[in-house]
Design a protein around this motif. Structure first.
Motif: not given
Length: 555
Positions: A279-286
Motif C-alpha cells: 500500500l505504500f507505493a499505492e498511497i504515494m502514487e495517489r
C-alpha cells in the motif's frame, strides 16, 4: 418537395416511410363556411415583458421524458367565427392582398389559374408574416395571429374535422424547459431581446451609440458566459476527481493502520503485512495524483474567479443601462428574411412552397407532425443512440449543449443547421437547427438537421485541418478514395441517416471502411454496441478495435 432534390438514399428511406396518400393530391373544393371579409380595420398594439430563454446547463445529461404529448381537451380558437377576420385585422395592404388572392384560389376551377394564384399567395403570405412578426412580443396580440404564424393556419375551414381536433389539442406553452420554438415564440423572443438575430451575410445598419454600446456589452457577456461555464465545469470535474481520490486514499490509509494483536503478547500488535507494505507505493502514487489535481484545480479556480469578476462587472454595466435593448422593426424584418430563407431550404428548389396550412397538402400522422413534443421525443431517441450528438469538446471536456430548434410550418423534408454556435461564444452557446413541421418523415428530417450540426461543429473544431483531422478529415479521405463528386456534407448527411436508421439496428448498408469511421467518431451508446456485437462478426470486430484502442496510449 421533389424527390429529385433529395439524396437517393434519403429519398429511398422517405419512400419506405410514406403512407399511401399519394392518391390524395387532387384539387380540393372551396370549403364550406368561408367567411366574407371585405373591410379590414386597423388597430394598435402594445409591448409586453420579455420571456426568459432556457439557459445552458452543463450538468444536465439527457432530455426529460415527454409525459404529455397533447392536451386532453382542445381549445376553441379554431372554432371561433371571427378567427379569419381577427387574424387579418390591422395588417393593412398585406392582409387585403392575401384575402383577395386566397378567395380567388379557393373558388378557382382552372388548374393553370390555381397554379398562378398559389404563387401569388406565397409572396403575399410572407409579406403578411413580415407585418405580423413585430407584434409577437406584445401581450395584446390576438391568438389567431399567433396561430397563423405558428402553424400557417389562416382559415380553419381548410382543416378536416380530425385535423382541427388534433391541432386544437397541441400544447401551447413550452413546459419542457428545452429551447424548441414555434415561429411565433421565436419572433416573440427576438422582439423582446431574449434571442439574438440569426447569423446573416448581410451587413447590418449601425444603431444609436447607446444601444450599440449595450449590444457590445451583451456580446462581451455572452463570450464571458462561455468562459464562466467552462471554467465552472472544469472546476466541478476536478473537485469530483479530488473527492474520489481522497476517498480512495482514506480507504488505503485505514487499511494500512489496521494491526492485529500478537497472540500471547498483548497489547503488542503485528507489524505491517505483505499486503500492507504494497500500500505504500499505492498511497504515494495517489498523493502525487492529488498534487497534480491540486495544481490543475488551483488554475481552474483562478480562471473561474476571473470570469466571475468580469461577469459581475458586465452585469453592473447592463443594470445601469436602459432596461431593454431596442429591437427595431428593421431587425425583425431582417430576421423574417432569414427565416423565410430557412423555410425555403427546408422545402428545396422544386418543392411545395405553399405557406398556408391546408388538408390538400397535409398528410402527416399525429406522431409524425413537427409539434414540439414530437420533435423532443425524436431528439431524445437520437441522443439515446448517439450520445455525443449534442456534445461539444472544450479542453478535453465534453459539454452537452442542446441547440435552439426552430419549427417552421412548411411542407418540406429537409432539416438543417443554420449556425453551429454563436460567433461570440464558441464554448457554451447554442447552435441553431431548423425543422419543417409537415414533412413526409419527421425522424429523417431531424436526423438530417443533427447530421448537419455534427458536421459543422466537427469542421469548426478541426479548423484549417478539417480535411486531415477528426471526423471530417477521416470522411474527406474516404470520399477521395471513392472519388465522390459534389458537396461533401450532403454525402455525410445521407450516410448519417443510414447510420441512425439502418446500422443502428444491425442492418449493414455502409461501406466497411466508412462504417469503421462512424463507429469511432460517431459512436453508438455502449449498450447499443454491446447489443450489436452479438448480432454480427462485423460489429464484433469493431467492438474489439475499441478495446485495443483503449489499451493503447493514443485513444
Amino acid at each position: 418537395m421533389s424527390d429529385s432534390d433529395l439524396d437517393p438514399t434519403i429519398a429511398a428511406l422517405l419512400a419506405e416511410s410514406s403512407s399511401d396518400d399519394s392518391d390524395d393530391d387532387g384539387e380540393f373544393d372551396s370549403p364550406d363556411g368561408f367567411p366574407e371579409i371585405h373591410d379590414v380595420p386597423l388597430f394598435g398594439e402594445e409591448k409586453s415583458a420579455a420571456d426568459d430563454v432556457p439557459k445552458v446547463d452543463l450538468s444536465v445529461t439527457q432530455f426529460k421524458p415527454i409525459e404529455k404529448f397533447y392536451e386532453e381537451t382542445g381549445h376553441n380558437y379554431f372554432s371561433e367565427a371571427g378567427y379569419y377576420k381577427t387574424a387579418l385585422t390591422g395588417e393593412g395592404e398585406p392582409a387585403q392582398r392575401v384575402h383577395q388572392v386566397l378567395s380567388k384560389y379557393l373558388t378557382c376551377q382552372d388548374p393553370k389559374d390555381k397554379t398562378v394564384y398559389r404563387q401569388q399567395i406565397t409572396m403575399a403570405f410572407w409579406e403578411l408574416l413580415r407585418k405580423i412578426a413585430p407584434k409577437m412580443g406584445r401581450s395584446s396580440t390576438p391568438m389567431s395571429k399567433k396561430l397563423l404564424m405558428r402553424f400557417g393556419v389562416i382559415l380553419p375551414s381548410l382543416f378536416t374535422p380530425d385535423q382541427k381536433d388534433l391541432f386544437s389539442k397541441v400544447i401551447m406553452e413550452n413546459n419542457t424547459g428545452e429551447p424548441v420554438y414555434y415561429m411565433d415564440e421565436w419572433f416573440k423572443a427576438i422582439a423582446n431581446g431574449s434571442l439574438t438575430l440569426s447569423a446573416t451575410d448581410e451587413v447590418r445598419v449601425r444603431k444609436s451609440d447607446a444601444n450599440g454600446e449595450q449590444q457590445r456589452i451583451k456580446q462581451l457577456k455572452s463570450k464571458n458566459d462561455g468562459k464562466l461555464q467552462s471554467a465552472e465545469n472544469l472546476l466541478n470535474a476536478k473537485e469530483s476527481e479530488r473527492a474520489m481520490m481522497e476517498s480512495e486514499l482514506k480507504s488505503r490509509i485505514d487499511a494500512l493502520c489496521e494491526h492485529a494483536p500478537v497472540l500471547g503478547m498483548e497489547p503488542h500488535k503485528m507489524p505491517y503485512t505483505e499486503a500492507q507494505t504494497k500500500l505504500f507505493a499505492e498511497i504515494m502514487e495517489r498523493l502525487r495524483a492529488l498534487q497534480k489535481n491540486n495544481k490543475e484545480l488551483s488554475a481552474n479556480l483562478k480562471d473561474f474567479e476571473e470570469a466571475k469578476e468580469i461577469n459581475v462587472s458586465l452585469e453592473q454595466k447592463l443594470d445601469a443601462a436602459p432596461e431593454t435593448i431596442e429591437v427595431s422593426v428593421t431587425d425583425i424584418n431582417t430576421e423574417m428574411d432569414t427565416v423565410r430563407q430557412m423555410a425555403k431550404m427546408t422545402i428545396g428548389r422544386r418543392g411545395n412552397q405553399f405557406p398556408i396550412f391546408t388538408r390538400e397538402f397535409f398528410h402527416c400522422i399525429p406522431q409524425g407532425t413537427g409539434f414540439r413534443e414530437n420533435v423532443l421525443n425524436i431528439m431524445s431517441w437520437v441522443e439515446e443512440n448517439d450520445p455525443e450528438a449534442f456534445c461539444r469538446v472544450h479542453k478535453n471536456t465534453k459539454n452537452r449543449i442542446v441547440p435552439y430548434v426552430l419549427l417552421v410550418p412548411t411542407y418540406g423534408d429537409f432539416g438543417f443547421c443554420w449556425e453551429p454556435f454563436d460567433r461570440y461564444n464558441r464554448v457554451t452557446s447554442r447552435g441553431r437547427i431548423v425543422v419543417p413541421m409537415y414533412p413526409r418523415d419527421l425522424k429523417i428530417s431531424i436526423l438530417m438537421a443533427v447530421a448537419d450540426l455534427r458536421w459543422q461543429v466537427a469542421k469548426e473544431k478541426a479548423s484549417y485541418y478539417w480535411m486531415e483531422e477528426g471526423l471530417t478529415g477521416q470522411y474527406y479521405q474516404w470520399a477521395e478514395k471513392q472519388k465522390l463528386k459534389g458537396e461533401l456534407k450532403s454525402y455525410f448527411i445521407s450516410d448519417y441517416v443510414l447510420w441512425m436508421t439502418k446500422e443502428v439496428n444491425g442492418v449493414q448498408r455502409m461501406d466497411k471502411e466508412l462504417r469503421a469511421i462512424f463507429w469511432r467518431y460517431i459512436p453508438f451508446s455502449q449498450a447499443k454496441k454491446e447489443e450489436l456485437k452479438k448480432r454480427s462478426l462485423v460489429y464484433q470486430e469493431l467492438y474489439q478495435r475499441d478495446i485495443n484502442r483503449s489499451m493503447s496510449d493514443g485513444y
